[in-house]
Write a protein that holds these residues in place. Structure first.
Motif, PDB file in Angstrom:
ATOM      1  N   ASN A  51       0.790  -1.168   0.017  1.00 59.16           N
ATOM      2  CA  ASN A  51       0.011  -0.037   0.150  1.00 59.16           C
ATOM      3  C   ASN A  51       0.945   1.344   0.155  1.00 59.16           C
ATOM      4  OD1 ASN A  51       0.808  -0.503   2.638  1.00 59.16           O
ATOM      5  ND2 ASN A  51      -0.976   0.534   3.577  1.00 59.16           N
ATOM      6  N   PRO A  52       1.671   1.296  -0.838  1.00 59.16           N
ATOM      7  CA  PRO A  52       2.775   2.554  -0.876  1.00 59.16           C
ATOM      8  C   PRO A  52       2.233   3.887  -0.941  1.00 59.16           C
ATOM      9  CG  PRO A  52       2.487   1.422  -3.236  1.00 59.16           C
ATOM     10  CD  PRO A  52       1.578   0.704  -2.244  1.00 59.16           C
ATOM     11  N   GLY A  53       0.993   4.070  -1.380  1.00 56.56           N
ATOM     12  CA  GLY A  53       0.675   5.478  -1.832  1.00 56.56           C
ATOM     13  C   GLY A  53       0.005   6.048  -0.226  1.00 56.56           C
ATOM     14  N   GLU A  54      -0.538   5.280   0.505  1.00 62.30           N
ATOM     15  CA  GLU A  54      -1.419   5.555   1.779  1.00 62.30           C
ATOM     16  C   GLU A  54      -0.103   5.461   2.650  1.00 62.30           C
ATOM     17  OE1 GLU A  54      -4.250   3.534   3.309  1.00 62.30           O
ATOM     18  OE2 GLU A  54      -3.348   1.415   3.161  1.00 62.30           O
ATOM     19  N   TRP A  55       0.810   4.591   2.553  1.00 60.69           N
ATOM     20  CA  TRP A  55       2.271   4.535   3.706  1.00 60.69           C
ATOM     21  C   TRP A  55       2.846   5.650   3.454  1.00 60.69           C
ATOM     22  CZ3 TRP A  55       2.815   2.799   8.064  1.00 60.69           C
ATOM     23  CH2 TRP A  55       4.274   2.671   8.540  1.00 60.69           C
ATOM     24  N   ARG A  56       3.240   6.162   2.226  1.00 55.56           N
ATOM     25  CA  ARG A  56       4.026   7.275   1.812  1.00 55.56           C
ATOM     26  C   ARG A  56       3.390   8.657   2.235  1.00 55.56           C
ATOM     27  NH1 ARG A  56       7.391   9.466  -2.279  1.00 55.56           N
ATOM     28  NH2 ARG A  56       6.685  11.708  -3.001  1.00 55.56           N
ATOM     29  N   ALA A  57       1.901   8.606   2.055  1.00 49.78           N
ATOM     30  CA  ALA A  57       1.346   9.860   2.520  1.00 49.78           C
ATOM     31  C   ALA A  57       1.367   9.852   4.004  1.00 49.78           C
ATOM     32  CB  ALA A  57      -0.088  10.041   2.156  1.00 49.78           C
ATOM     33  N   GLU A  58       1.173   8.733   4.893  1.00 48.94           N
ATOM     34  CA  GLU A  58       1.556   8.831   6.164  1.00 48.94           C
ATOM     35  C   GLU A  58       2.815   9.358   6.676  1.00 48.94           C
ATOM     36  OE1 GLU A  58       1.282   8.002  10.306  1.00 48.94           O
ATOM     37  OE2 GLU A  58      -0.273   8.480   8.955  1.00 48.94           O
ATOM     38  N   LEU A  59       3.948   8.736   6.193  1.00 47.66           N
ATOM     39  CA  LEU A  59       5.273   8.920   6.445  1.00 47.66           C
ATOM     40  C   LEU A  59       5.453  10.621   6.249  1.00 47.66           C
ATOM     41  CD1 LEU A  59       7.387   6.003   5.649  1.00 47.66           C
ATOM     42  CD2 LEU A  59       6.540   6.581   7.823  1.00 47.66           C
ATOM     43  N   LEU A  60       5.023  11.142   5.285  1.00 45.28           N
ATOM     44  CA  LEU A  60       5.291  12.434   4.804  1.00 45.28           C
ATOM     45  C   LEU A  60       4.386  13.455   5.536  1.00 45.28           C
ATOM     46  CD1 LEU A  60       5.382  12.348   0.731  1.00 45.28           C
ATOM     47  CD2 LEU A  60       7.251  12.428   2.410  1.00 45.28           C
ATOM     48  N   GLY A  61       3.229  12.886   5.908  1.00 46.50           N
ATOM     49  CA  GLY A  61       2.324  13.901   6.748  1.00 46.50           C
ATOM     50  C   GLY A  61       2.975  13.879   8.097  1.00 46.50           C
ATOM     51  N   ARG A  62       3.597  12.826   8.596  1.00 43.62           N
ATOM     52  CA  ARG A  62       4.188  12.679   9.913  1.00 43.62           C
ATOM     53  C   ARG A  62       5.620  13.563   9.872  1.00 43.62           C
ATOM     54  NH1 ARG A  62       6.399   7.312  12.373  1.00 43.62           N
ATOM     55  NH2 ARG A  62       4.663   6.510  11.431  1.00 43.62           N
ATOM     56  N   LEU A  63       6.266  13.766   8.916  1.00 42.60           N
ATOM     57  CA  LEU A  63       7.391  14.690   8.773  1.00 42.60           C
ATOM     58  C   LEU A  63       7.041  15.944   8.643  1.00 42.60           C
ATOM     59  CD1 LEU A  63      10.423  14.920   8.445  1.00 42.60           C
ATOM     60  CD2 LEU A  63      10.230  14.511   6.111  1.00 42.60           C
ATOM     61  N   ARG A  64       6.121  16.232   7.832  1.00 35.49           N
ATOM     62  CA  ARG A  64       5.306  17.702   7.512  1.00 35.49           C
ATOM     63  C   ARG A  64       5.008  18.258   8.765  1.00 35.49           C
ATOM     64  NH1 ARG A  64       2.094  16.321   3.967  1.00 35.49           N
ATOM     65  NH2 ARG A  64       3.456  16.540   2.323  1.00 35.49           N
ATOM     66  N   ARG A  65       4.346  17.413   9.622  1.00 37.22           N
ATOM     67  CA  ARG A  65       4.009  17.996  11.089  1.00 37.22           C
ATOM     68  C   ARG A  65       5.172  18.274  12.088  1.00 37.22           C
ATOM     69  NH1 ARG A  65      -0.280  13.865  10.064  1.00 37.22           N
ATOM     70  NH2 ARG A  65       1.168  12.450  11.286  1.00 37.22           N
ATOM     71  N   GLN A  66       6.113  17.444  11.817  1.00 40.29           N
ATOM     72  CA  GLN A  66       7.362  17.793  12.410  1.00 40.29           C
ATOM     73  C   GLN A  66       7.936  18.872  12.274  1.00 40.29           C
ATOM     74  OE1 GLN A  66       9.278  13.464  12.080  1.00 40.29           O
ATOM     75  NE2 GLN A  66      10.179  14.455  13.987  1.00 40.29           N
ATOM     76  N   VAL A  67       8.041  19.275  10.992  1.00 44.53           N
ATOM     77  CA  VAL A  67       8.507  20.579  10.564  1.00 44.53           C
ATOM     78  C   VAL A  67       7.726  21.562  10.861  1.00 44.53           C
ATOM     79  CG1 VAL A  67       9.233  22.013   8.264  1.00 44.53           C
ATOM     80  CG2 VAL A  67       9.593  19.396   8.305  1.00 44.53           C
ATOM     81  N   GLU A  68       6.478  21.535  10.815  1.00 41.71           N
ATOM     82  CA  GLU A  68       5.641  22.686  11.294  1.00 41.71           C
ATOM     83  C   GLU A  68       5.881  22.966  12.819  1.00 41.71           C
ATOM     84  OE1 GLU A  68       1.857  21.165  10.076  1.00 41.71           O
ATOM     85  OE2 GLU A  68       1.936  21.847   7.904  1.00 41.71           O
ATOM     86  N   THR A  69       6.162  21.791  13.614  1.00 40.80           N
ATOM     87  CA  THR A  69       6.194  21.911  15.048  1.00 40.80           C
ATOM     88  C   THR A  69       7.515  22.462  15.464  1.00 40.80           C
ATOM     89  OG1 THR A  69       4.445  20.271  15.486  1.00 40.80           O
ATOM     90  CG2 THR A  69       6.110  20.461  17.269  1.00 40.80           C
ATOM     91  N   PRO A 107      15.389  23.349  10.141  1.00 34.74           N
ATOM     92  CA  PRO A 107      15.577  23.532   8.729  1.00 34.74           C
ATOM     93  C   PRO A 107      16.272  22.466   8.283  1.00 34.74           C
ATOM     94  CG  PRO A 107      17.288  24.677  10.100  1.00 34.74           C
ATOM     95  CD  PRO A 107      16.063  24.351  11.092  1.00 34.74           C
ATOM     96  N   GLU A 108      16.973  21.414   9.284  1.00 35.67           N
ATOM     97  CA  GLU A 108      17.313  20.068   8.558  1.00 35.67           C
ATOM     98  C   GLU A 108      16.159  19.050   8.066  1.00 35.67           C
ATOM     99  OE1 GLU A 108      20.588  18.017  10.357  1.00 35.67           O
ATOM    100  OE2 GLU A 108      20.825  19.755  11.716  1.00 35.67           O
ATOM    101  N   LEU A 109      15.123  19.230   8.989  1.00 34.63           N
ATOM    102  CA  LEU A 109      13.962  18.394   8.741  1.00 34.63           C
ATOM    103  C   LEU A 109      13.169  18.943   7.425  1.00 34.63           C
ATOM    104  CD1 LEU A 109      12.203  17.907  12.113  1.00 34.63           C
ATOM    105  CD2 LEU A 109      13.204  16.008  10.728  1.00 34.63           C
ATOM    106  N   ALA A 110      13.187  20.325   7.294  1.00 34.94           N
ATOM    107  CA  ALA A 110      12.640  20.921   6.038  1.00 34.94           C
ATOM    108  C   ALA A 110      13.264  20.583   4.915  1.00 34.94           C
ATOM    109  CB  ALA A 110      12.530  22.452   6.196  1.00 34.94           C
ATOM    110  N   GLU A 111      14.801  20.301   4.867  1.00 37.49           N
ATOM    111  CA  GLU A 111      15.412  20.137   3.736  1.00 37.49           C
ATOM    112  C   GLU A 111      15.074  18.280   3.688  1.00 37.49           C
ATOM    113  OE1 GLU A 111      19.514  20.609   4.158  1.00 37.49           O
ATOM    114  OE2 GLU A 111      19.371  22.638   4.300  1.00 37.49           O
ATOM    115  N   LEU A 112      15.150  17.499   4.411  1.00 32.28           N
ATOM    116  CA  LEU A 112      14.610  16.100   4.377  1.00 32.28           C
ATOM    117  C   LEU A 112      13.264  15.885   3.777  1.00 32.28           C
ATOM    118  CD1 LEU A 112      15.232  13.172   4.840  1.00 32.28           C
ATOM    119  CD2 LEU A 112      14.476  13.432   7.322  1.00 32.28           C
ATOM    120  N   LEU A 113      12.410  16.662   4.144  1.00 29.01           N
ATOM    121  CA  LEU A 113      10.982  16.655   3.631  1.00 29.01           C
ATOM    122  C   LEU A 113      11.291  17.132   2.035  1.00 29.01           C
ATOM    123  CD1 LEU A 113       7.960  16.435   3.796  1.00 29.01           C
ATOM    124  CD2 LEU A 113       7.985  18.995   4.428  1.00 29.01           C
TER     125      LEU A 113
END
Length: 272
Positions: free
Chosen positions: A154-172, A176-182
């Motif tokens: 289920n690569p689409g939804e698993w990718r969306a879950e991980l990217l969403g988690r990373l995006r929330r970390q960047v916002e929180t 800048p290192e997390l923003a580059e990784l995203l």
């Protein structure tokens, strides 16, 4: 000139909190908070820490706020291999070993692998060798097509879950290192179409993984250390995977029973 005022204002705006609300919760006047944010008043060390606490500012960033205000950092940043953190290392390894035969791993703030139990070998099997060279970045390993992503059903939804988690970390964290990784991992090639049940149980997003001819399904929990006073400790996260169905649980227990342990039979430390 101190830059702490504008920095505090940025954190307040990032948290979408008004001056009035922050002043009330921090028990100061709105006028004084306004003076602090505009640089007309220099906050005390206690005031910087009080505002940072109410804004839920990470310890690493609290130290930067203190430096900007002209004070020494309040929270030390230790290397994980230092003697002072032996109790932390021991606790982590107890958690990892106790979770076998199911996979569990520890990452730092940038998703670099710190430690893992032998069950993680089942997840990383077949990944490109360069992705497994220390320091291993778990997000790159998980999302690159030649990493774990190549076996995810289920690569689409698993990718969306991980990217969403990373995006929330960047916002929180505004890290800048997390923003580059995203920016890097979201540009990886899009996954193929989903196969089978793409939404799992409807309770959580599962990791559906192919292992040989068997489809395995996992969900995970994330644990952090409570009330940390060390930057390194505050940024550690333990992710533990659990079977999402009876087939997966039985499969992992059978593998462990047949071979003693999944993988190479040892808990591995990736970085210290």
């Amino acid at each position: 000139m101190s830059t702490v005022g504008p920095m505090l204002r940025q954190w307040r705006e990032r948290r979408r909190i008004s001056q009035l609300d922050l002043a009330i919760t921090a028990e100061i006047s709105t006028r004084h908070l306004s003076f602090v944010e505009t640089g007309r008043a220099r906050p005390s060390q206690d005031m910087v820490l009080r505002l940072a606490e109410h804004l839920d500012v990470p310890l690493r960033e609290q130290n930067r706020l203190l430096l900007a205000a002209g004070y020494a950092p309040a929270f030390r940043e230790s290397a994980l291999g230092e003697p002072e953190l032996a109790v932390v290392r021991d606790a982590v390894r107890q958690v990892l070993a106790g979770h076998e035969p199911y996979p569990a791993l520890v990452v730092d703030r940038c998703w670099n692998l710190v430690d893992a139990n032998s069950g993680v070998a089942l997840l990383t099997e077949g990944a490109a060798p360069d992705l497994l060279e220390p320091p291993v970045n778990v997000l790159r390993l998980a999302l690159r097509p030649d990493g774990v992503a190549g076996r995810v059903l289920n690569p689409g939804e698993w990718r969306a879950e991980l990217l969403g988690r990373l995006r929330r970390q960047v916002e929180t964290t505004a890290d800048p290192e997390l923003a580059e990784l995203l920016a890097e991992v979201r540009d990886y090639p899009s996954p193929p179409a989903e196969t089978g049940n793409a939404h799992g149980s409807g309770i959580f997003v599962p990791l559906r993984l192919r292992h040989g001819d068997t489809e395995l399904s996992f969900f995970s929990t994330i644990a952090t250390f409570g009330a940390p006073l060390d930057v390194t400790v505050s940024e550690l996260a333990i992710e533990s995977f659990y079977p999402a169905d009876a087939v997966t649980g039985e499969y992992l227990r059978r593998l462990a029973s047949a071979g003693g342990r999944i993988g190479d039979g040892a808990t591995t430390t990736a970085t210290t």
